[in-house]
Design an enzyme around this catalytic site. Structure first.
Site, PDB file in Angstrom:
ATOM      1  N   HIS A 280       0.824  -1.213   0.000  1.00  0.00           N
ATOM      2  CA  HIS A 280       0.000   0.000   0.000  1.00  0.00           C
ATOM      3  C   HIS A 280       0.861   1.269   0.000  1.00  0.00           C
ATOM      4  O   HIS A 280       0.435   2.322  -0.476  1.00  0.00           O
ATOM      5  CB  HIS A 280      -0.923  -0.001   1.219  1.00  0.00           C
ATOM      6  CG  HIS A 280      -2.183   0.782   1.016  1.00  0.00           C
ATOM      7  ND1 HIS A 280      -2.262   1.896   0.219  1.00  0.00           N
ATOM      8  CD2 HIS A 280      -3.437   0.600   1.520  1.00  0.00           C
ATOM      9  CE1 HIS A 280      -3.493   2.378   0.234  1.00  0.00           C
ATOM     10  NE2 HIS A 280      -4.230   1.603   1.014  1.00  0.00           N
TER      11      HIS A 280
ATOM     12  N   ASP B  61      -9.383  -7.566 -18.473  1.00  0.00           N
ATOM     13  CA  ASP B  61      -9.445  -8.738 -19.352  1.00  0.00           C
ATOM     14  C   ASP B  61      -8.035  -9.034 -19.864  1.00  0.00           C
ATOM     15  O   ASP B  61      -7.442  -8.236 -20.590  1.00  0.00           O
ATOM     16  CB  ASP B  61     -10.401  -8.434 -20.510  1.00  0.00           C
ATOM     17  CG  ASP B  61     -10.417  -9.517 -21.569  1.00  0.00           C
ATOM     18  OD1 ASP B  61      -9.854 -10.602 -21.339  1.00  0.00           O
ATOM     19  OD2 ASP B  61     -10.996  -9.251 -22.650  1.00  0.00           O
TER      20      ASP B  61
END
Length: 456
Positions: A153, A378
């Site tokens: 993070h 995708d």
């Protein structure tokens, strides 16, 4: 769920990082983040029977290598709390196999099992020597695929992580026109502060419930939450308010108040605005406090939340910039910490009995990954069947029972929201029986049934 890791390989950038870029300094806002990994798992159905698992693995590795040439800090390691060593050491890429089919898992996923689709280090804190990013590809017996991703993070927020994933997916599809990332804007606008104190680390919690709100339920919730102050609540505001109200009802014995905190994206609040391809952390905490009576009123909760987010304005963002940014940051953070520490210790001016639970404050922290386009990622075999943003967290650091977390993300079908609520088991048992939760949400629904519904 039985998963066996078959191999581990370090995927290095396709071209070496230039010498002048081998040390990446983190920004002031990066320093504010917890020393943890952000986690996402993408589940893909088998769309092309001609594609073998080996071909899919090779496509992922090759495209990842190309992507890391641009996202070079992701191939590095944590040097210290101020910098990343961009050593081109690579991203650990684990290949694993699951004995079950994807449909079996999606029928009723166990939160504990989600950890199995992430690299084993997901339960560890990020520290010196930790790799910035780690990935695991799991092949199901049916030919379906899970791609689990961990990113420290301190290097990127949710938008930065999703930008990296979209760039990687575009490379895998051999698509052109992906945008170059910018690693300089954030650390230039918000320079680090070398004397930054050690972070305030809250407790981990070990139980979770998944609540799914569909678009029709959210529309009704927004109607109930509307007021003259907020005439058009957002779907995130409406869902957050309902969870806040229901969590307050689930706490026993009742606390005096609740502190609801939401991370706010600063990109659109800066002047000029900061582009999404600027990788780093651009988050600030908006906090709203409610007394027990107020927590039963959705319009009040939404109004307070809107007021809190409105306070994270252009003037605040400007104050965080430059060499004096730490002073402004410390001022804002200390205000929140003072409220938390005072109420959690039962130190109330109106009551000196520190053992009285009614003086204590309940903390509810929200992180939203809504509108990040995660279902559009995708790699060349279609959009994911399910994306989940959470597995159960790791070991406890501090025992603080009144810390609760909520992670929000989009659903596959429509404008719904999936919420992972992390708390202790007793609160969650009460939460899942709350009348309004039962009215508006599906508790731990089958992602497979949701997928079939979205395909109708």
């Amino acid at each position: 769920m039985e998963i066996e890791v078959k191999s581990t390989e370090l995927i290095k950038p396709s071209t070496p990082t230039p010498k002048g870029l081998n040390i990446h300094k983190v920004s002031l806002l990066d320093q504010l983040m917890h020393a943890r990994y952000s986690a996402l798992v993408f589940f893909y159905q088998r769309h092309d029977a001609a594609l073998t698992t080996s071909q899919i693995s090779q496509a992922l590795k090759s495209s990842l290598s190309q992507t890391l040439a641009r996202y070079y800090p992701f191939a590095g390691k944590i040097r210290d709390r101020l910098s990343i060593e961009c050593d081109d050491g690579g991203v650990p890429f684990l290949e694993a196999r699951a004995r079950s089919s994807l449909s079996q898992f999606l029928g009723r996923p166990d939160p504990q099992d989600i950890q199995n689709f992430l690299p084993g280090a997901s339960l560890k804190l990020v520290g010196t020597g930790s790799r910035v990013a780690m990935i695991q590809m799991t092949a199901f017996a049916c030919g379906g695929i899970a791609v689990g991703v961990l990113v420290a993070h301190v290097v990127a927020d949710g938008i930065g992580m999703s930008t990296f994933l979209k760039a990687w997916a575009a490379r895998a599809r051999q698509s052109t026109g992906d945008v170059w990332p910018d690693f300089n804007t954030t650390r230039t606008l918000f320079p680090q502060y070398e004397g930054f104190p050690e972070e305030l680390t809250f407790a981990s919690v070990h139980s979770a419930r998944r609540l799914v709100f569909d678009s029709s339920a959210i529309a009704r919730m927004k109607d109930k939450a509307t007021s003259s102050r907020v005439q058009k609540p957002s779907r995130v505001e409406a869902v957050s308010a309902l969870i806040c109200k229901s969590m307050m009802a689930a706490v026993n014995p009742k606390p005096n108040s609740m502190l609801m905190a939401h991370y706010v994206d600063l990109r659109r609040r800066a002047t000029p605005t900061i582009p999404n391809y600027a990788v780093g952390n651009h988050l600030f905490l908006a906090a709203a406090r409610f007394c027990l009576a107020e927590s039963n009123d959705l319009p009040i909760i939404v109004g307070r939340l809107r007021e809190a987010t409105d306070r994270v304005d252009r003037d605040l963002v400007k104050g965080l910039q430059g060499e004096g940014g730490f002073l402004k940051l410390r001022e804002a953070v200390e205000e929140i910490k003072e409220v938390i520490s005072r109420d959690m210790n039962g130190d109330d001016d109106n009551n000196n009995n520190n053992n009285d639970h009614n003086n204590r404050l309940e903390y509810l922290g929200f992180t939203s990954m809504c509108n990040f386009g995660l279902y559009e990622i995708d790699f060349g075999w279609g959009n994911p069947a399910w994306v989940t943003s959470i597995g159960l967290p790791g070991k406890k650091l501090v025992e603080i029972p009144n810390i609760n977390y909520v992670f929000l993300s989009d659903t596959k079908c429509g404008n719904g929201i999936e919420a992972w609520v992390l708390s202790d088991e007793n609160k969650l048992l009460a939460l899942e029986k709350d009348p309004e939760i039962l009215e508006f949400a599906h508790v731990d629904p089958s992602p497979l049934k949701m997928l079939l519904k979205s395909n109708l």
